[in-house]
Scaffold this motif. Structure first.
Motif, mmCIF file in Angstrom:
data_model
loop_
_atom_site.group_PDB
_atom_site.id
_atom_site.type_symbol
_atom_site.label_atom_id
_atom_site.label_comp_id
_atom_site.label_asym_id
_atom_site.label_seq_id
_atom_site.Cartn_x
_atom_site.Cartn_y
_atom_site.Cartn_z
ATOM 1 N N GLN A 26 -12.601 47.007 -12.317
ATOM 2 C CA GLN A 26 -13.792 47.484 -12.052
ATOM 3 C C GLN A 26 -13.501 49.014 -11.599
ATOM 4 N N ALA A 27 -12.435 49.265 -11.066
ATOM 5 C CA ALA A 27 -12.038 50.860 -10.841
ATOM 6 C C ALA A 27 -12.168 51.563 -12.106
ATOM 7 N N GLN A 28 -11.445 50.909 -13.182
ATOM 8 C CA GLN A 28 -11.493 51.786 -14.320
ATOM 9 C C GLN A 28 -12.909 51.640 -15.239
ATOM 10 N N ALA A 29 -13.765 50.866 -14.690
ATOM 11 C CA ALA A 29 -15.240 51.093 -15.361
ATOM 12 C C ALA A 29 -15.230 49.941 -16.571
ATOM 13 N N LEU A 30 -14.221 49.075 -16.501
ATOM 14 C CA LEU A 30 -13.909 47.916 -17.727
ATOM 15 C C LEU A 30 -15.019 46.731 -17.354
ATOM 16 N N GLY A 31 -15.846 46.345 -17.961
ATOM 17 C CA GLY A 31 -16.578 45.161 -17.568
ATOM 18 C C GLY A 31 -15.936 43.833 -17.695
ATOM 19 N N LEU A 32 -14.794 43.702 -18.341
ATOM 20 C CA LEU A 32 -14.330 42.559 -18.711
ATOM 21 C C LEU A 32 -12.676 42.455 -18.469
ATOM 22 N N LEU A 33 -12.077 41.150 -18.141
ATOM 23 C CA LEU A 33 -10.855 40.990 -17.931
ATOM 24 C C LEU A 33 -10.647 39.713 -18.966
ATOM 25 N N ARG A 34 -9.512 39.911 -19.827
ATOM 26 C CA ARG A 34 -9.384 39.022 -20.605
ATOM 27 C C ARG A 34 -8.013 38.512 -20.916
ATOM 28 N N LEU A 35 -7.712 37.382 -21.314
ATOM 29 C CA LEU A 35 -6.560 36.931 -21.540
ATOM 30 C C LEU A 35 -6.319 35.799 -22.312
ATOM 31 N N THR A 36 -5.414 35.300 -22.971
ATOM 32 C CA THR A 36 -5.189 34.295 -23.876
ATOM 33 C C THR A 36 -3.959 33.414 -23.331
ATOM 34 N N VAL A 37 -4.215 31.993 -23.164
ATOM 35 C CA VAL A 37 -3.278 31.046 -22.544
ATOM 36 C C VAL A 37 -3.302 29.928 -23.672
ATOM 37 N N PHE A 38 -1.930 29.300 -23.687
ATOM 38 C CA PHE A 38 -1.707 28.246 -24.379
ATOM 39 C C PHE A 38 -2.611 26.952 -23.968
ATOM 40 N N LYS A 39 -3.237 26.205 -24.666
ATOM 41 C CA LYS A 39 -4.222 25.039 -24.177
ATOM 42 C C LYS A 39 -3.566 24.037 -23.427
ATOM 43 N N THR A 40 -2.126 23.971 -23.293
ATOM 44 C CA THR A 40 -1.427 22.861 -22.672
ATOM 45 C C THR A 40 -0.930 23.679 -21.295
ATOM 46 N N ASN A 41 -1.149 24.796 -21.009
ATOM 47 C CA ASN A 41 -0.410 25.353 -19.976
ATOM 48 C C ASN A 41 -1.534 25.266 -18.823
ATOM 49 N N PRO A 42 -0.968 24.565 -17.725
ATOM 50 C CA PRO A 42 -1.757 24.357 -16.544
ATOM 51 C C PRO A 42 -2.233 25.669 -15.738
ATOM 52 N N ALA A 43 -1.728 26.794 -16.013
ATOM 53 C CA ALA A 43 -2.275 28.031 -15.565
ATOM 54 C C ALA A 43 -3.774 28.236 -15.784
ATOM 55 N N ARG A 44 -4.095 27.680 -16.697
ATOM 56 C CA ARG A 44 -5.649 27.643 -17.396
ATOM 57 C C ARG A 44 -6.378 27.037 -16.171
ATOM 58 N N ARG A 45 -6.123 26.196 -15.260
ATOM 59 C CA ARG A 45 -7.109 25.816 -13.958
ATOM 60 C C ARG A 45 -6.894 26.877 -13.110
ATOM 61 N N LEU A 46 -5.901 27.839 -12.993
ATOM 62 C CA LEU A 46 -5.961 28.801 -12.012
ATOM 63 C C LEU A 46 -6.897 29.773 -12.565
ATOM 64 N N TYR A 47 -6.760 30.007 -13.727
ATOM 65 C CA TYR A 47 -7.672 31.293 -14.483
ATOM 66 C C TYR A 47 -9.176 30.816 -14.106
ATOM 67 N N GLN A 48 -9.387 29.411 -14.325
ATOM 68 C CA GLN A 48 -10.940 29.154 -14.267
ATOM 69 C C GLN A 48 -11.263 29.134 -12.752
ATOM 70 N N ARG A 49 -10.329 28.704 -11.768
ATOM 71 C CA ARG A 49 -10.686 28.787 -10.693
ATOM 72 C C ARG A 49 -11.036 30.203 -9.878
#
Length: 145
Positions: free
Chosen positions: A100-123
């Motif tokens: 936000q401070a850098q005026a970037l409208g999106l935060l993006r990442l790529t995660v392995f489909k089987t990585n449980p961290a995906r749930r954290l990202y969705q939360r």
């Protein structure tokens, strides 16, 4: 006992490389990918790297890149002993504020489909916006200030 970020230096590269390899090796094996220390080191050199700390303890690191409209989380890893203690949630919020401070409208990442961290990202407000082989592409809209 507050979390904080410290800019990583070249001396932190061996820690980050070892942590990433340890955290990601099973996903590499599952997806028939080959780990490359040299590839990691090259990527590290071209990114903005931060250590995730609490008091005088290093808990993990985050690696970022950007383009004209998005901030990309390229790596986010915590030592096993510090997972589930709120550091991941905290750092994702900090990085959203940075976008936000850098005026970037999106935060993006790529995660392995089987990585449980995906749930954290969705939360934390990330949505799946695409897929490629064994990966989900995810993004979070950040209100530009």
């Amino acid at each position: 006992m507050a979390f904080h970020l410290r800019a990583a230096t070249e001396q932190d590269l061996p820690f980050a490389r070892a942590l990433t390899h340890e955290a990601m090796n099973r996903y590499y094996v599952q997806n028939q990918l080959i780990w490359s220390n040299a590839g990691f080191d090259t990527a590290w050199a071209g990114r903005e790297n931060w250590l995730i700390c609490r008091d005088d303890h290093t808990l993990g690191f985050i690696s970022l890149s950007r383009d004209g409209g998005a901030l990309y989380i390229r790596e986010l890893h915590l030592l096993q002993a510090y997972r589930g203690q709120g550091a991941g949630t905290w750092v994702l919020e900090q990085i959203a504020l940075k976008a936000q401070a850098q005026a970037l409208g999106l935060l993006r990442l790529t995660v392995f489909k089987t990585n449980p961290a995906r749930r954290l990202y969705q939360r934390m407000g990330f949505s799946i916006v695409g897929e490629e082989d064994g990966f989900w592409r995810m993004e979070r809209v950040c209100r530009v200030r």
